[in-house]
Design an enzyme around this catalytic site. Structure first.
Site, PDB file in Angstrom:
ATOM      1  N   TRP A 175       0.889  -1.359   0.122  1.00 22.88           N
ATOM      2  CA  TRP A 175       0.069  -0.006  -0.236  1.00 22.88           C
ATOM      3  C   TRP A 175       0.825   1.277   0.053  1.00 22.88           C
ATOM      4  CZ3 TRP A 175      -4.934   0.375  -0.863  1.00 22.88           C
ATOM      5  CH2 TRP A 175      -5.514   1.580  -0.766  1.00 22.88           C
ATOM      6  N   ASP A 176       1.387   1.713  -1.257  1.00 26.48           N
ATOM      7  CA  ASP A 176       2.140   3.068  -1.339  1.00 26.48           C
ATOM      8  C   ASP A 176       1.448   4.202  -1.628  1.00 26.48           C
ATOM      9  OD1 ASP A 176       1.860   2.672  -4.032  1.00 26.48           O
ATOM     10  OD2 ASP A 176       3.541   1.582  -4.135  1.00 26.48           O
ATOM     11  N   ARG A 177       0.200   4.318  -2.170  1.00 22.78           N
ATOM     12  CA  ARG A 177      -0.565   5.561  -2.519  1.00 22.78           C
ATOM     13  C   ARG A 177       0.031   6.023  -3.538  1.00 22.78           C
ATOM     14  NH1 ARG A 177      -5.366   5.464  -0.753  1.00 22.78           N
ATOM     15  NH2 ARG A 177      -5.389   7.761  -0.844  1.00 22.78           N
ATOM     16  N   ALA A 192       4.221   7.100  -0.922  1.00 20.56           N
ATOM     17  CA  ALA A 192       3.251   8.300  -0.824  1.00 20.56           C
ATOM     18  C   ALA A 192       2.393   8.547   0.391  1.00 20.56           C
ATOM     19  CB  ALA A 192       2.648   8.345  -2.237  1.00 20.56           C
TER      20      ALA A 192
END
Length: 234
Positions: free
Chosen positions: A36-38, A163
């Site tokens: 989950w890095d956005r 992010a």
């Protein structure tokens, strides 16, 4: 006796064969991880695949959908303003079926084939053995192996890029470990409200499974998925 010499000219095509399409009739076998890095999804950039509808929806820093022709630079780059939308989190349709999104790498194929296509994953190991999840491929990754589905789930670890800190003020390496993310359901309670349900999903429907193996095949994308991603593969 006179011999007649016949010259045969053979034309050789130097064009490479197109990548093999996803397996539609016979399932393949693969692996999963989580992240989950956005960041703006790779399949949100124009020209990645033939699409019937749109490109993967992106959002601004305040989680408002961007209407920019997908031209805004990724939030994972300095000064970038395009991020993954919070509603692209996994959810349970039933006790045995879930929907979501993933970064993907399929052996013998490329983004032109897998971007925005959906794959039905049947888990074959761990506490989710026998459960099924349909994921839409919205991303890829230079660190993925063959037949690898990196499932997007809040708190799954930022991996190579982050992010989450820019958008939500998460710790420098995201929530939890950089690879793997958080380790308990109670940690979800400190997440932004828009991400909590997706975070809880990991410990409820997904039973905290740690990178289970899968069999997979390409399927038509459910309308419930494309309604959120705003993209449909041709």
């Amino acid at each position: 006796m006179r011999l007649r010499v016949v010259t045969v000219i053979v034309k050789v095509s130097l064009r490479s064969s197109p990548p093999a399409p996803w397996l539609k009739d016979h399932p393949g076998r693969g692996m999963t991880t989580r992240y989950w890095d956005r960041c703006k999804a790779s399949c949100a950039w124009p020209g990645k695949a033939a699409l019937t509808q749109g490109l993967v929806q992106t959002c601004d820093q305040n989680v408002n959908p961007l209407d920019d022709g997908r031209a805004t630079t990724s939030g994972c780059e300095p000064g970038g303003g395009a991020f993954m939308c919070s509603n692209q989190s996994p959810w349970a349709e039933s006790e045995d079926l879930a929907y979501g999104w993933a970064a993907v790498n399929i052996a013998g194929s490329n983004e032109g084939h897998w971007c925005c296509a959906c794959s039905e994953l049947t888990f074959t190991s761990g506490p989710v053995n026998g459960k099924t999840m349909i994921v839409q491929a919205t991303n890829t990754g230079g660190d993925l192996g063959n037949n690898h589905f990196n499932i997007a789930m809040p708190g799954g670890g930022v991996g190579m890029f982050n992010a989450c800190t820019t958008q939500y003020g998460a710790p420098p390496h995201g929530w939890g470990q950089q690879y793997g993310g958080i380790s308990s359901r109670t940690e979800c309670e400190g997440f932004p409200e828009a991400l909590k349900d997706g975070c809880y999903w990991r410990f409820d429907w997904f039973v905290g499974a740690d990178n289970p193996d899968v069999s997979f095949k390409q399927v038509a994308c459910p309308a419930a998925i494309t309604a959120k991603s705003k993209t449909v593969e041709t």
